[in-house]
Design a protein around this motif. Structure first.
Motif, PDB file in Angstrom:
ATOM      1  N   LYS A 457       0.836  -1.205   0.000  1.00 27.92           N
ATOM      2  CA  LYS A 457       0.000   0.000   0.000  1.00 27.92           C
ATOM      3  C   LYS A 457       0.869   1.252   0.000  1.00 27.92           C
ATOM      4  O   LYS A 457       0.589   2.227  -0.715  1.00 27.92           O
ATOM      5  N   TYR A 458       1.950   1.223   0.780  1.00 24.83           N
ATOM      6  CA  TYR A 458       2.874   2.359   0.872  1.00 24.83           C
ATOM      7  C   TYR A 458       3.530   2.640  -0.483  1.00 24.83           C
ATOM      8  O   TYR A 458       3.632   3.803  -0.913  1.00 24.83           O
ATOM      9  N   ARG A 460       2.380   1.763  -3.488  1.00 23.84           N
ATOM     10  CA  ARG A 460       1.344   2.250  -4.421  1.00 23.84           C
ATOM     11  C   ARG A 460       1.036   3.733  -4.160  1.00 23.84           C
ATOM     12  O   ARG A 460       0.930   4.533  -5.087  1.00 23.84           O
ATOM     13  N   THR A 461       0.878   4.078  -2.884  1.00 19.83           N
ATOM     14  CA  THR A 461       0.541   5.461  -2.520  1.00 19.83           C
ATOM     15  C   THR A 461       1.673   6.411  -2.895  1.00 19.83           C
ATOM     16  O   THR A 461       1.440   7.521  -3.409  1.00 19.83           O
ATOM     17  N   SER A 462       2.916   5.987  -2.645  1.00 20.80           N
ATOM     18  CA  SER A 462       4.083   6.836  -2.898  1.00 20.80           C
ATOM     19  C   SER A 462       4.279   7.119  -4.381  1.00 20.80           C
ATOM     20  O   SER A 462       4.807   8.173  -4.755  1.00 20.80           O
ATOM     21  N   LYS A 464       1.741   6.881  -6.691  1.00 20.60           N
ATOM     22  CA  LYS A 464       0.447   7.135  -7.335  1.00 20.60           C
ATOM     23  C   LYS A 464       0.445   8.413  -8.175  1.00 20.60           C
ATOM     24  O   LYS A 464      -0.161   8.470  -9.251  1.00 20.60           O
TER      25      LYS A 464
END
Length: 573
Positions: A457-458, A460-462, A464
């Motif tokens: 998740k980290y 993907r978020t970083s 995005k």
């Protein structure tokens, strides 16, 4: 309703070239099964090779079975028709030998599904004298057959070209002599590379650890993995041409095995030593490729072939488009990349596996950032503007800095692409690391699944908000189920059996809990070096002391050089 199934199968057959079909009663029938759908199975070169070996004999005939697609599944369910072969549309239970080629742990559930659909008794102990003999080969059968021991009568350990012929020689002789099923299996247990699990007893201590493996009298205590010394003697190419495969390639094997010593890679140890096919043998296979057909070169690292440029030039001369299963960023050539681009390939795939130099040293990957940039330069020069990176998370000794290194690597490469006017997509394909048997990491725990989910998740978020960067991730749940099965023991066979009766893989963890089996025992436990492992009946030829040595090298972040002539380090040579 069975006529709909037969028509459907005949339509698939009508689109094929090169299959074999023999009149009933002349040869012993062998059901060659791939536990996934047709498009996947027909893209597996091993299926083609073994199919050819069985049908090249005068006493056996292979016919293929695949997991039905959604349409066929409905037809089978509505008509109660047993699973039928592609070639003759005969039911699975009528075949003398049923052989599964197993490449992926999650296909274990499909094996039970196909046996059930084929009206074959699931448990080997329940099969009687006239029931089929069920065998299995392929990578999963080679490195740890124990989770399937209740269902499979015999496993082929290692490469199959020579072993399948030796197996059939002994099996058919036993049949001619009128030997019982058990007597035939006893004879087969003496064939090099054949493992008959019924002749081995596993005992456990109160903590659930394997305490002792006892072999029956006159049965080998260790089963040696078999490998073909001269692969030129066994051509490796597409036998049955079909346009309904995953990529619609004509497959040609350029090499087998790998000597790179990547510490996470089971294939690098179970299929050692590296063997390159001669250019003459490869050219002979290329000569038989239909005009304009796209060639898919197969091998652990196609670019490692010392004469890869000569092979590419010959393919280009013959006016075939081409693709490769994989290449190494530190051995790829401009001619190879140019040939891929000229064939219409839009994306180059690179496998650094980790973002940090530290982790690449731990896993002995040997790829440096300069190799990635050089490969991108080659791609851009050839007109390829899309790049994909294979990455693993949850590697041994991984920390937050290593995760940040993945993000930094992606941003730096994206900036480099933009600077050099490569405005395509940068894709990160990220999978959780699964420790495998017969690797230096076989004793290591997996990273905690909650942490891995958080890490993914980290990342993907970083990334995005970074334009033209795509992050693809494998389901952690599937990876961790794979992790349980990869290093599982015999206790898991009963869990597979009961999960099958309850609908398949989604019930697996629930059944484990019902049997008081903790998945952390298989996933998160640091195994002791001296612990007896479920796969210790098998011998890959690699000394156990070498795995221990490589584990220590990993902890010290030290590199191990690749295989070289005269090397005696691991024991295989």
């Amino acid at each position: 309703m069975s006529w709909k199934i037969k028509n459907y199968l005949r339509e698939i057959l009508d689109d094929e070239e090169g299959y074999s079909l023999y009149p009933a009663g002349i040869r012993t029938r062998f059901a060659l099964c791939y536990p996934n759908q047709y498009s996947v199975g027909m893209s597996n070169l091993g299926m083609h090779i073994i199919y050819h070996q069985i049908n090249a004999r005068e006493d056996s005939a292979a016919e293929r079975f695949f997991l039905p697609d959604k349409y066929l599944q409905k037809q089978y369910e509505h008509s109660n028709t047993p699973l039928l072969s592609l070639e003759s549309q005969n039911p699975l239970y009528e075949f003398a030998v049923i052989g599964f080629a197993i490449s992926f742990e999650l296909d274990y559930f499909n094996i039970l599904e196909m046996l059930s659909l084929g009206k074959v008794k699931l448990l080997a102990a329940d099969r009687e004298e006239n029931d089929p003999l069920v065998i299995a080969g392929g990578p999963c059968a080679t490195f740890n057959p124990e989770p399937l021991h209740l269902f499979i009568d015999a496993f082929i350990i290692g490469e199959g070209e020579e072993t399948i012929n030796n197996f059939l020689d002994v099996y058919l002789t036993a049949r001619k002599k009128g030997l019982s099923r058990r007597e035939a299996l006893f004879c087969l247990a003496s064939v090099p590379g054949v493992y008959v699990p019924a002749f081995y007893t596993h005992q456990y201590d109160t903590a659930g650890k394997l305490l002792h493996i006892e072999a029956a009298e006159n049965v080998p205590h260790k089963v040696a993995r078999q490998w073909v010394k001269n692969i030129d003697a066994y051509p490796g190419h597409t036998v049955i041409k079909s346009k309904h495969t995953e990529f619609n390639f004509y497959l040609i094997e350029t090499a087998r095995g790998c000597g790179r010593h990547c510490r996470f890679c089971m294939a690098g140890y179970c299929f050692r030593v590296p063997r390159n096919r001669s250019v003459a043998a490869i050219k002979a296979m290329i000569e038989n490729v239909p005009a304009q057909k796209k060639i898919g070169l197969m091998g652990a690292a196609v670019s490692d072939h010392p004469q890869i440029d000569e092979i590419c030039r010959f393919i280009n001369e013959k006016k075939h488009p081409m693709s490769v299963a994989s290449f190494r960023a530190d051995s790829v050539t401009q001619l190879l990349v140019d040939s891929l681009a000229a064939s219409g390939q839009k994306t180059l795939t690179l496998a650094p596996e980790a973002g940090s130099i530290k982790l690449r040293h731990i896993i002995n990957k040997g790829i440096e950032d300069e190799h990635l940039y050089k490969s991108i330069d080659m791609g851009i020069k050839a007109g390829i503007h899309n790049f994909r990176l294979y990455i693993m998370v949850g590697l041994p000794e991984e920390d937050d800095e290593d995760i940040d290194a993945i993000i930094k690597m992606a941003i730096d490469l994206r900036n480099y692409m933009d600077k050099n006017k490569a405005h395509g997509k940068l894709t990160l394909s990220i999978n959780p690391f699964v420790p495998k048997p017969f690797t230096p990491f076989q004793w290591m725990p997996m990273a905690d699944m909650k942490r891995i989910s958080s890490v993914l998740k980290y990342i993907r978020t970083s990334l995005k908000k970074i334009k033209y960067v795509e992050v693809l991730t494998e389901s952690p749940k599937e990876s961790y189920l794979q992790g349980i099965l990869a290093r599982g023991d015999r206790k898991l066979a009963q869990i597979l059996y009961e999960a099958h009766t309850l609908g398949g893989s989604k019930s697996f963890r629930r059944v484990m809990k019902a049997h008081n089996l903790d998945d952390s025992f298989y996933l998160y436990r640091q195994r002791d070096i001296a612990e007896l492992l479920p796969w210790d009946t098998l011998d890959m030829g690699v000394n156990n002391s070498y795995f221990v040595h490589e584990l220590e090298m990993a902890k010290e972040q030290k590199r191990t050089v690749r295989c070289f002539k005269g090397c005696k380090r691991c024991g295989v040579c």
